[in-house]
Design a protein around this motif. Sequence first.
Motif, PDB file in Angstrom:
ATOM      1  N   ALA A 123       0.821  -1.214   0.000  1.00  0.00           N
ATOM      2  CA  ALA A 123       0.000   0.000   0.000  1.00  0.00           C
ATOM      3  C   ALA A 123       0.851   1.259   0.000  1.00  0.00           C
ATOM      4  N   THR A 124       2.083   1.164   0.455  1.00  0.00           N
ATOM      5  CA  THR A 124       2.976   2.334   0.513  1.00  0.00           C
ATOM      6  C   THR A 124       3.698   2.576  -0.804  1.00  0.00           C
ATOM      7  N   ARG A 125       3.553   1.665  -1.757  1.00  0.00           N
ATOM      8  CA  ARG A 125       4.356   1.714  -2.979  1.00  0.00           C
ATOM      9  C   ARG A 125       3.512   1.954  -4.229  1.00  0.00           C
ATOM     10  N   GLN A 126       2.368   2.577  -4.065  1.00  0.00           N
ATOM     11  CA  GLN A 126       1.507   2.860  -5.202  1.00  0.00           C
ATOM     12  C   GLN A 126       1.939   4.150  -5.908  1.00  0.00           C
ATOM     13  N   SER A 127       1.358   4.372  -7.095  1.00  0.00           N
ATOM     14  CA  SER A 127       1.731   5.537  -7.897  1.00  0.00           C
ATOM     15  C   SER A 127       1.311   6.841  -7.221  1.00  0.00           C
ATOM     16  N   VAL A 128       2.276   7.704  -6.984  1.00  0.00           N
ATOM     17  CA  VAL A 128       1.991   8.992  -6.358  1.00  0.00           C
ATOM     18  C   VAL A 128       1.165   9.873  -7.297  1.00  0.00           C
ATOM     19  N   THR A 161     -13.701   3.520  16.532  1.00  0.00           N
ATOM     20  CA  THR A 161     -12.438   2.833  16.280  1.00  0.00           C
ATOM     21  C   THR A 161     -11.367   3.788  15.772  1.00  0.00           C
ATOM     22  N   ALA A 162     -11.716   4.589  14.763  1.00  0.00           N
ATOM     23  CA  ALA A 162     -10.750   5.509  14.170  1.00  0.00           C
ATOM     24  C   ALA A 162     -10.285   6.562  15.175  1.00  0.00           C
ATOM     25  N   SER A 163     -11.151   6.916  16.098  1.00  0.00           N
ATOM     26  CA  SER A 163     -10.778   7.899  17.118  1.00  0.00           C
ATOM     27  C   SER A 163      -9.820   7.319  18.148  1.00  0.00           C
ATOM     28  N   SER A 164      -9.872   6.018  18.309  1.00  0.00           N
ATOM     29  CA  SER A 164      -9.066   5.361  19.331  1.00  0.00           C
ATOM     30  C   SER A 164      -7.722   4.854  18.817  1.00  0.00           C
ATOM     31  N   VAL A 165      -7.654   4.587  17.506  1.00  0.00           N
ATOM     32  CA  VAL A 165      -6.455   3.979  16.923  1.00  0.00           C
ATOM     33  C   VAL A 165      -5.693   5.023  16.110  1.00  0.00           C
ATOM     34  N   LEU A 166      -4.429   5.227  16.437  1.00  0.00           N
ATOM     35  CA  LEU A 166      -3.584   6.149  15.685  1.00  0.00           C
ATOM     36  C   LEU A 166      -2.738   5.346  14.700  1.00  0.00           C
ATOM     37  N   ARG A 167      -3.328   5.064  13.540  1.00  0.00           N
ATOM     38  CA  ARG A 167      -2.582   4.340  12.513  1.00  0.00           C
ATOM     39  C   ARG A 167      -2.315   5.268  11.334  1.00  0.00           C
ATOM     40  N   THR A 168      -1.054   5.432  11.015  1.00  0.00           N
ATOM     41  CA  THR A 168      -0.640   6.348   9.958  1.00  0.00           C
ATOM     42  C   THR A 168      -1.007   5.803   8.583  1.00  0.00           C
ATOM     43  N   ARG A 169      -1.513   6.683   7.714  1.00  0.00           N
ATOM     44  CA  ARG A 169      -1.904   6.256   6.377  1.00  0.00           C
ATOM     45  C   ARG A 169      -0.686   5.850   5.554  1.00  0.00           C
ATOM     46  N   PRO A 170      -0.886   4.948   4.588  1.00  0.00           N
ATOM     47  CA  PRO A 170       0.241   4.426   3.801  1.00  0.00           C
ATOM     48  C   PRO A 170       1.063   5.475   3.071  1.00  0.00           C
ATOM     49  N   PHE A 171       0.424   6.556   2.571  1.00  0.00           N
ATOM     50  CA  PHE A 171       1.183   7.519   1.778  1.00  0.00           C
ATOM     51  C   PHE A 171       2.271   8.219   2.590  1.00  0.00           C
ATOM     52  N   ARG A 231      -9.128   2.909  -2.746  1.00  0.00           N
ATOM     53  CA  ARG A 231      -8.559   3.453  -1.501  1.00  0.00           C
ATOM     54  C   ARG A 231      -7.127   2.938  -1.327  1.00  0.00           C
ATOM     55  N   PHE A 232      -6.905   1.726  -1.749  1.00  0.00           N
ATOM     56  CA  PHE A 232      -5.556   1.137  -1.730  1.00  0.00           C
ATOM     57  C   PHE A 232      -4.649   1.878  -2.707  1.00  0.00           C
ATOM     58  N   LYS A 233      -5.148   2.120  -3.933  1.00  0.00           N
ATOM     59  CA  LYS A 233      -4.348   2.824  -4.939  1.00  0.00           C
ATOM     60  C   LYS A 233      -4.088   4.276  -4.526  1.00  0.00           C
ATOM     61  N   ALA A 234      -4.998   4.846  -3.755  1.00  0.00           N
ATOM     62  CA  ALA A 234      -4.815   6.216  -3.276  1.00  0.00           C
ATOM     63  C   ALA A 234      -3.870   6.281  -2.087  1.00  0.00           C
TER      64      ALA A 234
END
Length: 278
Positions: free
Chosen positions: A84-89, A144-154, A222-225
Amino acid sequence: MKRCQTLIILFFTFFFLKSINTAGQSGKDSTVYKINRKIEAPVTIGLFGASFLGFEYLRNKPRLEYSEVIQLSADDIWWFDRPATRQSVSFRHRAHDISDFFLNSSVILPGLLALDQKIRNDWLDLLILYGESHAINTDFYLLTASSVLRTRPFNYNPDVPVEDKLASETRNSFFSGHVSTAATASFFMAKVYSDYHPEIGNKKYLLFAAAVIPPALVGYYRFKAMKHFPTDILTGFVVGASAGILIPELHRIQRKNPKLSLIPFTGNYNGLRLSYVF
């Protein structure tokens, strides 16, 4: 997601205007679902009201500091999520817009149920039930989103501008609210249609297979983004599909013949026969 909430409300209005012309003013209970309108209608509205507060909280979640951004490494991510971190910018913004298009289309998709006379006659109960399914899904996402601090892939991609990584809502990766919303809508549609038409038998599983398509399209883009990891997307799918199926199921009027039965029998042997009707 806030745009999605607005579209849901607009869909409710559309469904109401289209249905009231044919449903009349009978006010009868649904033939399939049992809804307590006096309680569930205001509760659903209240849940949607709470969701707006939740979205406001998400926008104000702590942002990444520059010192944190420069230390991020894709090598620290589980191999399953790493792609997910290696998609086209260059494509990520376009992919974001496409995911929004499929999301919005999914939300209004259950409007096709109004083409069925049998379903259309119960427009009010289904309107409440659809809103309730979305409201519960949305509030669970926000909790859930308010409780979990997970950084987006980009944030892990070195070609993404630093100012994007320091913006708001970059730590709302888990889980995908877009996917869960699309899944709620498509599986709600499949569930309601199959409940109103039990004569289709096992063909209902074809409906549920088709219900996978809208959230899958949303999840792919969402994955490609680079907005979500695969585990975020899969979790959103499970949550949304559960809401779309379980909320109607919990309201469904059971048949007179119970699914589970225990029947005594005699013959060469005496005993009990346990049966379950699917």
